[in-house]
Motif scaffolding. Structure first.
Motif, PDB file in Angstrom:
ATOM      1  N   GLY A 111       0.810  -1.211   0.000  1.00  0.00           N
ATOM      2  CA  GLY A 111       0.000   0.000   0.000  1.00  0.00           C
ATOM      3  C   GLY A 111       0.844   1.263   0.000  1.00  0.00           C
ATOM      4  O   GLY A 111       2.061   1.217  -0.147  1.00  0.00           O
ATOM      5  N   ASP A 112       0.163   2.394   0.189  1.00  0.00           N
ATOM      6  CA  ASP A 112       0.847   3.683   0.079  1.00  0.00           C
ATOM      7  C   ASP A 112       0.590   4.586   1.280  1.00  0.00           C
ATOM      8  O   ASP A 112       0.642   5.805   1.171  1.00  0.00           O
ATOM      9  CB  ASP A 112       0.430   4.406  -1.206  1.00  0.00           C
ATOM     10  N   VAL A 113       0.290   4.001   2.457  1.00  0.00           N
ATOM     11  CA  VAL A 113       0.069   4.816   3.642  1.00  0.00           C
ATOM     12  C   VAL A 113       1.313   5.675   3.914  1.00  0.00           C
ATOM     13  O   VAL A 113       2.437   5.184   3.880  1.00  0.00           O
ATOM     14  CB  VAL A 113      -0.262   3.935   4.867  1.00  0.00           C
ATOM     15  N   PRO A 114       1.143   6.987   4.141  1.00  0.00           N
ATOM     16  CA  PRO A 114       2.305   7.835   4.427  1.00  0.00           C
ATOM     17  C   PRO A 114       3.039   7.391   5.691  1.00  0.00           C
ATOM     18  O   PRO A 114       2.418   6.948   6.666  1.00  0.00           O
ATOM     19  CB  PRO A 114       1.682   9.226   4.613  1.00  0.00           C
ATOM     20  N   VAL A 115       4.373   7.520   5.673  1.00  0.00           N
ATOM     21  CA  VAL A 115       5.218   7.102   6.793  1.00  0.00           C
ATOM     22  C   VAL A 115       6.141   8.243   7.192  1.00  0.00           C
ATOM     23  O   VAL A 115       6.823   8.827   6.350  1.00  0.00           O
ATOM     24  CB  VAL A 115       6.060   5.863   6.418  1.00  0.00           C
ATOM     25  N   LEU A 116       6.148   8.541   8.484  1.00  0.00           N
ATOM     26  CA  LEU A 116       7.091   9.491   9.065  1.00  0.00           C
ATOM     27  C   LEU A 116       8.027   8.701   9.968  1.00  0.00           C
ATOM     28  O   LEU A 116       7.596   8.140  10.973  1.00  0.00           O
ATOM     29  CB  LEU A 116       6.358  10.565   9.867  1.00  0.00           C
ATOM     30  N   PHE A 117       9.312   8.640   9.606  1.00  0.00           N
ATOM     31  CA  PHE A 117      10.283   7.879  10.384  1.00  0.00           C
ATOM     32  C   PHE A 117      10.783   8.672  11.584  1.00  0.00           C
ATOM     33  O   PHE A 117      11.001   9.884  11.505  1.00  0.00           O
ATOM     34  CB  PHE A 117      11.502   7.519   9.521  1.00  0.00           C
ATOM     35  N   LEU A 118      11.003   7.966  12.700  1.00  0.00           N
ATOM     36  CA  LEU A 118      11.711   8.491  13.856  1.00  0.00           C
ATOM     37  C   LEU A 118      12.990   7.692  14.037  1.00  0.00           C
ATOM     38  O   LEU A 118      13.002   6.478  13.825  1.00  0.00           O
ATOM     39  CB  LEU A 118      10.870   8.347  15.131  1.00  0.00           C
ATOM     40  N   SER A 119      14.067   8.363  14.419  1.00  0.00           N
ATOM     41  CA  SER A 119      15.326   7.661  14.662  1.00  0.00           C
ATOM     42  C   SER A 119      16.025   8.273  15.865  1.00  0.00           C
ATOM     43  O   SER A 119      15.935   9.474  16.107  1.00  0.00           O
ATOM     44  CB  SER A 119      16.251   7.739  13.440  1.00  0.00           C
ATOM     45  N   SER A 120      16.731   7.427  16.620  1.00  0.00           N
ATOM     46  CA  SER A 120      17.447   7.901  17.798  1.00  0.00           C
ATOM     47  C   SER A 120      18.796   8.503  17.442  1.00  0.00           C
ATOM     48  O   SER A 120      19.490   9.026  18.302  1.00  0.00           O
ATOM     49  CB  SER A 120      17.642   6.748  18.789  1.00  0.00           C
ATOM     50  N   ARG A 121      19.201   8.425  16.191  1.00  0.00           N
ATOM     51  CA  ARG A 121      20.473   9.010  15.771  1.00  0.00           C
ATOM     52  C   ARG A 121      20.335   9.579  14.369  1.00  0.00           C
ATOM     53  O   ARG A 121      19.546   9.093  13.571  1.00  0.00           O
ATOM     54  CB  ARG A 121      21.595   7.970  15.796  1.00  0.00           C
ATOM     55  N   ASP A 122      21.105  10.603  14.114  1.00  0.00           N
ATOM     56  CA  ASP A 122      21.059  11.254  12.799  1.00  0.00           C
ATOM     57  C   ASP A 122      22.016  10.528  11.863  1.00  0.00           C
ATOM     58  O   ASP A 122      23.079  11.011  11.513  1.00  0.00           O
ATOM     59  CB  ASP A 122      21.449  12.732  12.931  1.00  0.00           C
ATOM     60  N   ASP A 123      21.625   9.328  11.474  1.00  0.00           N
ATOM     61  CA  ASP A 123      22.467   8.473  10.652  1.00  0.00           C
ATOM     62  C   ASP A 123      22.075   8.649   9.191  1.00  0.00           C
ATOM     63  O   ASP A 123      20.952   8.355   8.791  1.00  0.00           O
ATOM     64  CB  ASP A 123      22.275   7.014  11.077  1.00  0.00           C
ATOM     65  N   GLU A 124      23.009   9.133   8.371  1.00  0.00           N
ATOM     66  CA  GLU A 124      22.710   9.402   6.961  1.00  0.00           C
ATOM     67  C   GLU A 124      22.285   8.133   6.235  1.00  0.00           C
ATOM     68  O   GLU A 124      21.414   8.159   5.363  1.00  0.00           O
ATOM     69  CB  GLU A 124      23.938  10.001   6.279  1.00  0.00           C
ATOM     70  N   ILE A 125      22.863   6.995   6.614  1.00  0.00           N
ATOM     71  CA  ILE A 125      22.496   5.735   5.952  1.00  0.00           C
ATOM     72  C   ILE A 125      21.043   5.400   6.250  1.00  0.00           C
ATOM     73  O   ILE A 125      20.256   5.061   5.361  1.00  0.00           O
ATOM     74  CB  ILE A 125      23.419   4.591   6.404  1.00  0.00           C
ATOM     75  N   ASP A 126      20.646   5.498   7.530  1.00  0.00           N
ATOM     76  CA  ASP A 126      19.250   5.245   7.881  1.00  0.00           C
ATOM     77  C   ASP A 126      18.320   6.186   7.134  1.00  0.00           C
ATOM     78  O   ASP A 126      17.271   5.798   6.628  1.00  0.00           O
ATOM     79  CB  ASP A 126      19.045   5.455   9.391  1.00  0.00           C
ATOM     80  N   ARG A 127      18.709   7.456   7.063  1.00  0.00           N
ATOM     81  CA  ARG A 127      17.872   8.455   6.414  1.00  0.00           C
ATOM     82  C   ARG A 127      17.654   8.121   4.944  1.00  0.00           C
ATOM     83  O   ARG A 127      16.533   8.112   4.448  1.00  0.00           O
ATOM     84  CB  ARG A 127      18.523   9.838   6.542  1.00  0.00           C
ATOM     85  N   VAL A 128      18.745   7.831   4.250  1.00  0.00           N
ATOM     86  CA  VAL A 128      18.654   7.557   2.816  1.00  0.00           C
ATOM     87  C   VAL A 128      17.899   6.258   2.553  1.00  0.00           C
ATOM     88  O   VAL A 128      17.039   6.191   1.678  1.00  0.00           O
ATOM     89  CB  VAL A 128      20.058   7.516   2.180  1.00  0.00           C
ATOM     90  N   VAL A 129      18.212   5.211   3.336  1.00  0.00           N
ATOM     91  CA  VAL A 129      17.520   3.935   3.149  1.00  0.00           C
ATOM     92  C   VAL A 129      16.024   4.110   3.398  1.00  0.00           C
ATOM     93  O   VAL A 129      15.181   3.627   2.633  1.00  0.00           O
ATOM     94  CB  VAL A 129      18.097   2.851   4.082  1.00  0.00           C
ATOM     95  N   GLY A 130      15.673   4.835   4.461  1.00  0.00           N
ATOM     96  CA  GLY A 130      14.270   5.048   4.768  1.00  0.00           C
ATOM     97  C   GLY A 130      13.543   5.778   3.664  1.00  0.00           C
ATOM     98  O   GLY A 130      12.448   5.402   3.257  1.00  0.00           O
ATOM     99  N   LEU A 131      14.148   6.820   3.142  1.00  0.00           N
ATOM    100  CA  LEU A 131      13.510   7.590   2.084  1.00  0.00           C
ATOM    101  C   LEU A 131      13.438   6.807   0.789  1.00  0.00           C
ATOM    102  O   LEU A 131      12.481   6.925   0.030  1.00  0.00           O
ATOM    103  CB  LEU A 131      14.262   8.915   1.876  1.00  0.00           C
ATOM    104  N   GLU A 132      14.446   5.998   0.526  1.00  0.00           N
ATOM    105  CA  GLU A 132      14.422   5.196  -0.694  1.00  0.00           C
ATOM    106  C   GLU A 132      13.341   4.125  -0.627  1.00  0.00           C
ATOM    107  O   GLU A 132      12.845   3.666  -1.651  1.00  0.00           O
ATOM    108  CB  GLU A 132      15.787   4.566  -0.945  1.00  0.00           C
ATOM    109  N   LEU A 133      12.954   3.725   0.584  1.00  0.00           N
ATOM    110  CA  LEU A 133      11.855   2.776   0.729  1.00  0.00           C
ATOM    111  C   LEU A 133      10.504   3.438   0.521  1.00  0.00           C
ATOM    112  O   LEU A 133       9.483   2.764   0.425  1.00  0.00           O
ATOM    113  CB  LEU A 133      11.897   2.138   2.123  1.00  0.00           C
TER     114      LEU A 133
END
Length: 240
Positions: A78-100
């Motif tokens: 589906g296409d439900v909007p997602v807002l990620f929360l993270s305990s660290r400002d990790d660029e890898i997590d950010r990019v992977v999350g957005l690419e998903l």
């Protein structure tokens, strides 16, 4: 002031920290939204199926299933909007999350007011937002067609599943085919002036869009102007 728009929104808060869930539930409730909660990834998937939320606030670091895997499974169905929360400002997590296909990303610690503002911004541009204006005309650019009323994208008649943010970004580019948009201009159009979104976020959404269309032969979907920004491509169909 609480509006009918807010009252109709159901937000699922997914975090293994009950304090964070309580804080966000309180803040969103004050903003007129309804909330549900889940404490881990497996509960989150069951909650999405049960309640069909309008948006999911999703912590990345959780037991059983982490947020990245939850988002991957949500995007597969589906296409439900997602807002990620993270305990660290990790660029890898950010990019992977957005690419998903995540719509936004916030690093802990955060202000509850910021979360409410970002949730509002996502919902207002999302496919489930209530229409605030009259009917919008379909945008056709060669083989690409976008239906703003139905939030439907097609390439040569074939439907392409997009997140709300991806659809809105593509609609912006296709609506002004001669214009080159800087990353800042795209952020301003999608989120409003002064909204804290990085250039890498826009780049990730562009990369996602290209990836979703390239399998249909749409290698010329979006044109990059080095040092300037992006504009819609010829959309005639070509090899990448």
């Amino acid at each position: 002031m609480t509006t009918a728009y807010h009252m109709s929104r159901l937000i699922l808060i997914v975090d293994d920290d009950p304090h964070i869930r309580d804080v966000l539930s309180f803040a969103l409730g004050k903003a007129g939204m309804e909330t549900r909660e889940a404490g881990d990834g497996e509960e989150a998937l069951a909650a999405v199926e049960k309640w069909n939320p309008d948006l999911v606030i999703l912590d990345i670091n959780m037991p059983r299933l982490d947020g990245i895997e939850v988002c991957r499974r949500l995007r597969a169905t589906g296409d439900v909007p997602v807002l990620f929360l993270s305990s660290r400002d990790d660029e890898i997590d950010r990019v992977v999350g957005l690419e998903l296909g995540a719509d936004d990303y916030v690093v802990k610690p955060f202000s509850p007011r910021e979360i409410v503002a970002r949730v509002n911004a996502i919902l207002k541009r999302g496919g489930r937002a209530l229409a605030a204006a009259g009917p919008q005309a379909q945008v056709v650019h060669n083989r690409l067609s976008l239906d703003p009323e139905g939030w439907e994208a097609r390439w040569a008649g074939e439907p392409v599943e997009l997140t709300a943010t991806e659809f809105q970004l593509l609609l912006l580019l296709a609506s002004l085919p001669s214009k080159v948009f800087s990353r800042d201009a795209i952020i301003d159009r999608l989120h409003g002036p002064g909204f804290a979104v990085t250039d890498r976020t826009i780049d990730s959404h562009i990369r996602n869009l290209r990836g979703k269309f390239v399998g249909l032969g749409a290698g010329d979907l979006i044109e990059t102007r080095p040092g300037i920004g992006y504009r819609i491509g010829a959309c005639m169909g070509s090899a990448q």
